[in-house]
Design a protein around this motif. Sequence first.
Motif, mmCIF file in Angstrom:
data_model
loop_
_atom_site.group_PDB
_atom_site.id
_atom_site.type_symbol
_atom_site.label_atom_id
_atom_site.label_comp_id
_atom_site.label_asym_id
_atom_site.label_seq_id
_atom_site.Cartn_x
_atom_site.Cartn_y
_atom_site.Cartn_z
ATOM 1 N N PRO A 95 -6.008 7.605 -18.316
ATOM 2 C CA PRO A 95 -7.380 7.205 -18.061
ATOM 3 C C PRO A 95 -8.040 8.036 -16.964
ATOM 4 O O PRO A 95 -7.378 8.557 -16.074
ATOM 5 C CB PRO A 95 -7.236 5.755 -17.597
ATOM 6 N N ILE A 96 -9.341 8.135 -17.072
ATOM 7 C CA ILE A 96 -10.132 8.765 -16.028
ATOM 8 C C ILE A 96 -11.360 7.885 -15.818
ATOM 9 O O ILE A 96 -12.100 7.624 -16.753
ATOM 10 C CB ILE A 96 -10.504 10.216 -16.393
ATOM 11 N N GLY A 97 -11.533 7.385 -14.592
ATOM 12 C CA GLY A 97 -12.632 6.484 -14.333
ATOM 13 C C GLY A 97 -12.358 5.100 -14.877
ATOM 14 O O GLY A 97 -11.266 4.796 -15.374
ATOM 15 N N SER A 98 -13.363 4.241 -14.812
ATOM 16 C CA SER A 98 -13.195 2.841 -15.213
ATOM 17 C C SER A 98 -13.961 2.509 -16.480
ATOM 18 O O SER A 98 -14.120 1.342 -16.825
ATOM 19 C CB SER A 98 -13.671 1.928 -14.075
ATOM 20 N N GLN A 99 -14.433 3.525 -17.204
ATOM 21 C CA GLN A 99 -15.256 3.308 -18.387
ATOM 22 C C GLN A 99 -14.466 3.462 -19.678
ATOM 23 O O GLN A 99 -15.060 3.646 -20.729
ATOM 24 C CB GLN A 99 -16.426 4.300 -18.389
ATOM 25 N N GLY A 100 -13.163 3.395 -19.578
ATOM 26 C CA GLY A 100 -12.359 3.517 -20.785
ATOM 27 C C GLY A 100 -12.175 4.941 -21.244
ATOM 28 O O GLY A 100 -11.670 5.173 -22.339
ATOM 29 N N ASN A 101 -12.591 5.911 -20.422
ATOM 30 C CA ASN A 101 -12.423 7.307 -20.817
ATOM 31 C C ASN A 101 -10.986 7.750 -20.657
ATOM 32 O O ASN A 101 -10.271 7.280 -19.777
ATOM 33 C CB ASN A 101 -13.312 8.199 -19.946
ATOM 34 N N LEU A 102 -10.598 8.668 -21.508
ATOM 35 C CA LEU A 102 -9.272 9.264 -21.438
ATOM 36 C C LEU A 102 -9.390 10.761 -21.216
ATOM 37 O O LEU A 102 -10.333 11.395 -21.675
ATOM 38 C CB LEU A 102 -8.496 9.028 -22.735
ATOM 39 N N ILE A 103 -8.408 11.290 -20.519
ATOM 40 C CA ILE A 103 -8.279 12.735 -20.421
ATOM 41 C C ILE A 103 -6.996 13.121 -21.160
ATOM 42 O O ILE A 103 -5.960 12.460 -20.997
ATOM 43 C CB ILE A 103 -8.278 13.213 -18.953
ATOM 44 N N PHE A 104 -7.093 14.152 -21.963
ATOM 45 C CA PHE A 104 -5.991 14.548 -22.830
ATOM 46 C C PHE A 104 -5.332 15.819 -22.319
ATOM 47 O O PHE A 104 -5.998 16.716 -21.790
ATOM 48 C CB PHE A 104 -6.489 14.797 -24.254
ATOM 49 N N GLY A 105 -4.023 15.899 -22.515
ATOM 50 C CA GLY A 105 -3.337 17.158 -22.303
ATOM 51 C C GLY A 105 -3.686 18.139 -23.416
ATOM 52 O O GLY A 105 -4.334 17.780 -24.400
ATOM 53 N N LYS A 106 -3.246 19.377 -23.267
ATOM 54 C CA LYS A 106 -3.564 20.404 -24.261
ATOM 55 C C LYS A 106 -2.659 20.343 -25.479
ATOM 56 O O LYS A 106 -2.867 21.082 -26.443
ATOM 57 C CB LYS A 106 -3.518 21.786 -23.618
ATOM 58 N N GLY A 107 -1.663 19.500 -25.453
ATOM 59 C CA GLY A 107 -0.859 19.258 -26.635
ATOM 60 C C GLY A 107 0.438 20.035 -26.693
ATOM 61 O O GLY A 107 0.578 21.099 -26.082
ATOM 62 N N THR A 108 1.384 19.479 -27.425
ATOM 63 C CA THR A 108 2.658 20.136 -27.743
ATOM 64 C C THR A 108 2.782 20.183 -29.253
ATOM 65 O O THR A 108 2.686 19.147 -29.917
ATOM 66 C CB THR A 108 3.849 19.371 -27.145
ATOM 67 N N LYS A 109 2.972 21.375 -29.772
ATOM 68 C CA LYS A 109 3.141 21.533 -31.221
ATOM 69 C C LYS A 109 4.613 21.368 -31.559
ATOM 70 O O LYS A 109 5.450 22.173 -31.165
ATOM 71 C CB LYS A 109 2.647 22.911 -31.674
ATOM 72 N N LEU A 110 4.932 20.304 -32.287
ATOM 73 C CA LEU A 110 6.314 20.009 -32.648
ATOM 74 C C LEU A 110 6.566 20.370 -34.108
ATOM 75 O O LEU A 110 5.809 19.943 -34.991
ATOM 76 C CB LEU A 110 6.623 18.529 -32.432
ATOM 77 N N SER A 111 7.615 21.137 -34.329
ATOM 78 C CA SER A 111 8.033 21.471 -35.693
ATOM 79 C C SER A 111 9.404 20.866 -35.930
ATOM 80 O O SER A 111 10.333 21.110 -35.149
ATOM 81 C CB SER A 111 8.093 22.988 -35.885
ATOM 82 N N VAL A 112 9.522 20.097 -36.999
ATOM 83 C CA VAL A 112 10.806 19.532 -37.381
ATOM 84 C C VAL A 112 11.333 20.361 -38.558
ATOM 85 O O VAL A 112 10.675 20.470 -39.597
ATOM 86 C CB VAL A 112 10.681 18.057 -37.782
ATOM 87 N N LYS A 113 12.523 20.929 -38.367
ATOM 88 C CA LYS A 113 13.088 21.851 -39.356
ATOM 89 C C LYS A 113 14.172 21.166 -40.185
ATOM 90 O O LYS A 113 14.979 20.420 -39.639
ATOM 91 C CB LYS A 113 13.647 23.078 -38.647
ATOM 92 N N PRO A 114 14.166 21.419 -41.480
ATOM 93 C CA PRO A 114 15.178 20.777 -42.356
ATOM 94 C C PRO A 114 16.569 21.382 -42.137
ATOM 95 O O PRO A 114 16.709 22.476 -41.614
ATOM 96 C CB PRO A 114 14.670 21.077 -43.773
#
Lengths: 114, 111
Positions: A95-114
């Motif tokens: 969360p960021i602030g008290s208005q229900g806002n979220l701050i997101f990370g830049k992400g992790t790309k996950l690959s699941v290999k057979p």
Amino acid sequence: AQTVTQSQPEMSVQEAETVTLSCTYDTSESNYYLFWYKQPPSRQMILVIRQEAYKQQNATENRFSVNFQKAAKSFSLKISDSQLGDTAMYFCASPIGSQGNLIFGKGTKLSVKP
Amino acid sequence: DAGITQSPRYKITETGRQVTLMCHQTWSHSYMFWYRQDLGHGLRLIYYSAAADITDKGEVPDGYVVSRSKTENFPLTLESATRSQTSVYFCASSAEGYEQYFGPGTRLTVT
């Protein structure tokens, strides 16, 4: 400025194995929730799991669990018995602030290999 | 259908044109949000709304306008589209600051 850091831009795991995605955050809120979202190739953002900061017990949803370390402001996601359908981008959010806002990370790309 | 929908799903427009992206939710959630998603930037908040007739700027509001005359609708308007506004746009809603639920996204290309 408040930040969310995902230090692993990409990860891969073999099907049926376990993988842990890292996230650190920085919030000034005293009572808050933390979230992990999944974005598969379809682009839909899907809520995976949430953690209430005032609860010491780590949240669990089926094969997904978190390791929440409040003092360290760490919120990692563990995926057990990885499946091909888990292949996706994973975003951590705090969360960021008290208005229900979220701050997101830049992400992790996950690959699941057979 | 219940949930949160966005329209159009894909849009190509020319520089300088006005474009409106629509967002509709059926949960009566108080909060609604607009994000843009670009490679290398993750999700960035454009505008948000805590209730009907209450809106506020997010991280990247320049070039965008929002309105919220009804709780269930939260349209986003690009008044004069620029190439830098080519992106994927997501609308989301939440109840009183809890988890956000996202629409399917709109891919906008400005030529």
